[in-house]
Design a protein around this motif. Structure first.
Motif, mmCIF file in Angstrom:
data_model
loop_
_atom_site.group_PDB
_atom_site.id
_atom_site.type_symbol
_atom_site.label_atom_id
_atom_site.label_comp_id
_atom_site.label_asym_id
_atom_site.label_seq_id
_atom_site.Cartn_x
_atom_site.Cartn_y
_atom_site.Cartn_z
ATOM 1 N N ARG A 69 0.834 -1.204 0.000
ATOM 2 C CA ARG A 69 0.000 0.000 0.000
ATOM 3 C C ARG A 69 0.870 1.255 0.000
ATOM 4 O O ARG A 69 0.589 2.246 -0.679
ATOM 5 C CB ARG A 69 -0.846 -0.051 1.285
ATOM 6 N N LEU A 70 1.924 1.213 0.772
ATOM 7 C CA LEU A 70 2.845 2.342 0.899
ATOM 8 C C LEU A 70 3.579 2.608 -0.418
ATOM 9 O O LEU A 70 3.546 3.718 -0.963
ATOM 10 C CB LEU A 70 3.814 2.002 2.041
ATOM 11 N N HIS A 71 4.228 1.590 -0.957
ATOM 12 C CA HIS A 71 4.971 1.779 -2.213
ATOM 13 C C HIS A 71 4.017 2.041 -3.384
ATOM 14 O O HIS A 71 4.347 2.790 -4.303
ATOM 15 C CB HIS A 71 5.870 0.570 -2.483
ATOM 16 N N GLY A 72 2.824 1.401 -3.321
ATOM 17 C CA GLY A 72 1.843 1.619 -4.380
ATOM 18 C C GLY A 72 1.418 3.083 -4.456
ATOM 19 O O GLY A 72 1.211 3.634 -5.543
ATOM 20 N N TYR A 73 1.295 3.711 -3.304
ATOM 21 C CA TYR A 73 0.924 5.131 -3.254
ATOM 22 C C TYR A 73 1.982 5.971 -3.963
ATOM 23 O O TYR A 73 1.665 6.830 -4.790
ATOM 24 C CB TYR A 73 0.778 5.552 -1.789
ATOM 25 N N TRP A 74 3.238 5.717 -3.645
ATOM 26 C CA TRP A 74 4.324 6.492 -4.255
ATOM 27 C C TRP A 74 4.409 6.220 -5.765
ATOM 28 O O TRP A 74 4.617 7.142 -6.548
ATOM 29 C CB TRP A 74 5.659 6.159 -3.598
ATOM 30 N N LEU A 85 7.905 2.822 9.845
ATOM 31 C CA LEU A 85 7.563 2.045 8.649
ATOM 32 C C LEU A 85 7.656 2.899 7.392
ATOM 33 O O LEU A 85 8.219 2.491 6.378
ATOM 34 C CB LEU A 85 6.146 1.471 8.800
ATOM 35 N N LEU A 86 7.102 4.119 7.476
ATOM 36 C CA LEU A 86 7.089 4.992 6.295
ATOM 37 C C LEU A 86 8.507 5.418 5.911
ATOM 38 O O LEU A 86 8.877 5.389 4.734
ATOM 39 C CB LEU A 86 6.235 6.239 6.561
ATOM 40 N N HIS A 87 9.287 5.795 6.906
ATOM 41 C CA HIS A 87 10.613 6.337 6.596
ATOM 42 C C HIS A 87 11.620 5.254 6.182
ATOM 43 O O HIS A 87 12.477 5.518 5.333
ATOM 44 C CB HIS A 87 11.147 7.124 7.798
ATOM 45 N N GLN A 88 11.505 4.050 6.759
ATOM 46 C CA GLN A 88 12.465 3.022 6.357
ATOM 47 C C GLN A 88 12.305 2.639 4.887
ATOM 48 O O GLN A 88 13.219 2.089 4.274
ATOM 49 C CB GLN A 88 12.377 1.772 7.264
ATOM 50 N N ALA A 89 11.134 2.950 4.330
ATOM 51 C CA ALA A 89 10.846 2.540 2.947
ATOM 52 C C ALA A 89 11.479 3.473 1.908
ATOM 53 O O ALA A 89 11.616 3.101 0.743
ATOM 54 C CB ALA A 89 9.323 2.512 2.731
ATOM 55 N N ARG A 90 11.851 4.680 2.320
ATOM 56 C CA ARG A 90 12.288 5.681 1.340
ATOM 57 C C ARG A 90 13.563 5.294 0.574
ATOM 58 O O ARG A 90 13.600 5.411 -0.654
ATOM 59 C CB ARG A 90 12.452 7.047 2.012
ATOM 60 N N PRO A 91 14.625 4.848 1.279
ATOM 61 C CA PRO A 91 15.855 4.539 0.526
ATOM 62 C C PRO A 91 15.665 3.416 -0.494
ATOM 63 O O PRO A 91 16.218 3.477 -1.598
ATOM 64 C CB PRO A 91 16.857 4.122 1.622
ATOM 65 N N GLY A 92 14.879 2.405 -0.162
ATOM 66 C CA GLY A 92 14.646 1.302 -1.094
ATOM 67 C C GLY A 92 13.934 1.801 -2.345
ATOM 68 O O GLY A 92 14.342 1.517 -3.476
ATOM 69 N N PHE A 93 12.870 2.585 -2.115
ATOM 70 C CA PHE A 93 12.106 3.113 -3.247
ATOM 71 C C PHE A 93 13.015 3.938 -4.161
ATOM 72 O O PHE A 93 12.969 3.818 -5.390
ATOM 73 C CB PHE A 93 10.937 3.963 -2.733
ATOM 74 N N ALA A 94 13.863 4.770 -3.535
ATOM 75 C CA ALA A 94 14.765 5.624 -4.319
ATOM 76 C C ALA A 94 15.729 4.773 -5.149
ATOM 77 O O ALA A 94 15.983 5.052 -6.324
ATOM 78 C CB ALA A 94 15.540 6.557 -3.387
ATOM 79 N N ALA A 95 16.265 3.712 -4.544
ATOM 80 C CA ALA A 95 17.228 2.858 -5.254
ATOM 81 C C ALA A 95 16.562 2.098 -6.400
ATOM 82 O O ALA A 95 17.150 1.924 -7.460
ATOM 83 C CB ALA A 95 17.868 1.880 -4.275
ATOM 84 N N PHE A 97 13.404 2.744 -7.944
ATOM 85 C CA PHE A 97 12.563 3.446 -8.918
ATOM 86 C C PHE A 97 13.098 4.814 -9.314
ATOM 87 O O PHE A 97 12.526 5.487 -10.169
ATOM 88 C CB PHE A 97 11.135 3.579 -8.366
ATOM 89 N N GLY A 98 14.189 5.255 -8.670
ATOM 90 C CA GLY A 98 14.852 6.487 -9.107
ATOM 91 C C GLY A 98 14.239 7.785 -8.621
ATOM 92 O O GLY A 98 14.604 8.848 -9.106
ATOM 93 N N TYR A 99 13.302 7.711 -7.678
ATOM 94 C CA TYR A 99 12.716 8.925 -7.092
ATOM 95 C C TYR A 99 12.864 8.827 -5.579
ATOM 96 O O TYR A 99 12.545 7.778 -5.013
ATOM 97 C CB TYR A 99 11.213 9.031 -7.379
ATOM 98 N N THR A 100 13.304 9.905 -4.942
ATOM 99 C CA THR A 100 13.318 9.910 -3.477
ATOM 100 C C THR A 100 11.951 10.373 -3.010
ATOM 101 O O THR A 100 11.583 11.544 -3.197
ATOM 102 C CB THR A 100 14.415 10.842 -2.944
ATOM 103 N N PRO A 101 11.157 9.460 -2.431
ATOM 104 C CA PRO A 101 9.763 9.811 -2.131
ATOM 105 C C PRO A 101 9.647 10.569 -0.811
ATOM 106 O O PRO A 101 10.518 10.494 0.052
ATOM 107 C CB PRO A 101 9.095 8.447 -2.025
ATOM 108 N N GLU A 102 8.531 11.281 -0.689
ATOM 109 C CA GLU A 102 8.270 12.078 0.508
ATOM 110 C C GLU A 102 7.314 11.354 1.447
ATOM 111 O O GLU A 102 6.411 10.652 1.002
ATOM 112 C CB GLU A 102 7.610 13.403 0.107
#
Ligand code: ATR
Length: 282
Positions: A24-29, A250-260, A262-267
Motif C-alpha cells: 500500500r505504501l509503495h503503491g501510493y508512491w 515504517l514509512l521512513h524506512q521505505a524511502r531509501p529502497g524506493f529511491a534505489a 525506482f529512481g525517485y526519493t519519495p516524501e
C-alpha cells in the motif's frame, strides 16, 4: 496505472506477508510519481527463501524488502551488505545490481531516527539515558541507530535477561542491562522511551509499565502500529509526554529502497500516512 513490458518490479518477502502495509505504501508512491512499476507481496516460506532470493535477478526484479521472519536469514544470502546491515546482522532492503548480484541493506535504523526527528528535536536526548524495552531484531537496529546518532547511555530491558546481555556484548558501547521486573526504575531521568517488544500489538498482552518515574518531557515511542494507540501511547499522552507512533518508522524506512529501485526519493506526508492507515481512498 497500467504497466508496460519494461515496468520495474519490486516486492516484499515475508511469511506470512498478508498483513504487510508495504504494498500500500509503495503503491501510493508509484501512483503519485506516475512510475511504470509495481510492488507486490511475496509470501515465501523459510525453506524457500534461498531459492526465492536467487530468483529475483532471474525474474528481472529491481529489488525487494525483507520482513519477518527472514531478515537475519537473508543477511547470509547476500553477495554484499552495507555497513548498517553488517552491524545489525540483518537485511530489510535488497537492491539487485545490474550484474544480477544482491546487495543487502538495512534501513530500519534510518527509518527510526527519521521518524523521531520528523517532529521532535532529538538533540535533547543526547545527554540523557534512553530506555529500550525488548531485545529482538527491531531493538538491535534502533540501538545501533541511536549510537550512531550520538546518544550517551542506553538502558536495555528485556523479559529474557540473557538475550539483552548478549545484545549488549555484541553491540558494545554504553549499554546497561536492566532486569525486566525493574524496568520501571529504569525510566528515571530518561529522555526517550522506546517499546520494541510485541506487547500492546493486537492479539498480544498490553505492556504493563508505570510511567511515574519518567520525566514528562521524555519522548515516548511505541514501534507497535497495530493498533496505533497502544496503552503505552495513551498513558504517555495523558501525562503530557510527547509521543511518536510506530507508523513513522515504517514509512521512513521505505524511502531509501524506493529511491534505489525506482529512481525517485519519495516524501513522507500526512496524505501518505492516512492512505497507509486506510483512512483515505486516494
Ligand atoms: P523483532 O525482531 O521484531 O524485534 P522478536 O525478535 O520476536 O521481534 O522480539 C520480540 C520482543 O518482544 C522480545 O524482546 C521479546 O522478549 P523475549 O526476548 O523475552 O522473548 C518481547 N516479548 C514478546 N512477548 C513478550 C511478553 N509477553 N512479555 C515481555 N516481553 C515480550
Amino acid at each position: 496505472m497500467s504497466l508496460s513490458g519494461s515496468a520495474k518490479i519490486a516486492g516484499i518477502i515475508g511469511w506470512p506477508v498478508d498483513h504487510s502495509l508495504s504494498p500500500r505504501l509503495h503503491g501510493y508512491w508509484l501512483d503519485q510519481y506516475g512510475i511504470d512499476g509495481s510492488y507486490v507481496p511475496l509470501a515465501v516460506a523459510p525453506e524457500n527463501l534461498a531459492d526465492a532470493l536467487a530468483a529475483l535477478p532471474k525474474l528481472g526484479f529491481v529489488g525487494a524488502n525483507i520482513t519477518v521472519p527472514h531478515k537475519e536469514a537473508a543477511f547470509g544470502l547476500m553477495d554484499r551488505v552495507d555497513d548498517d546491515a553488517a552491524r545489525i546482522g540483518a537485511v530489510n532492503t535488497i537492491v539487485v545490481s545490474e550484474d544480477g548480484s544482491l546487495e543487502g541493506r538495512n534501513t530500519d535504523g534510518y527509518g527510526f531516527i527519521e521518524s523521531l526527528s520528523f517532529d521532535i528535536d532529538l538533540q535533547v536526548t543526547k545527554d540523557k539515558p534512553v530506555v529500550i524495552l525488548g531485545a529482538g531484531g527491531a531493538a538491535r537496529s534502533i540501538i545501533v541507530a541511536l549510537q550512531d546518532y550520538g546518544v550517551g547511555s542506553i538502558r536495555l530491558s528485556n523479559r529474557t535477561l540473557g538475550r539483552a546481555e548478549q545484545m549488549r556484548d555484541e553491540i558494545s558501547g554504553d549499554i546497561d542491562v536492566v532486569p525486566w521486573d525493574r524496568r520501571t526504575e529504569a525510566l528515571r531521568d530518561a529522555m526517550l522511551l522506546v517499546n520494541t517488544t510485541t506487547l500492546g500489538m493486537n492479539g498480544q498482552p498490553a505492556l504493563e509499565l508505570e510511567l511515574d518515574a519518567l520525566p514528562t518531557t521524555a519522548i515516548v515511542n511505541d514501534i507497535v502500529y497495530s493498533p496505533l494507540e497502544t496503552k503505552l501511547m495513551v498513558m504517555a499522552a495523558e501525562r503530557g509526554n510527547p509521543t511518536v507512533d510506530g507508523v513513522g518508522m515504517l514509512l521512513h524506512q521505505a524511502r531509501p529502497g524506493f529511491a534505489a529501485w525506482f529512481g525517485y526519493t519519495p516524501e513522507v506526508t500526512d496524505a501518505l500516512r492516512a492512505h497507509v492507515l486506510g483512512r483515505s481512498r486516494s
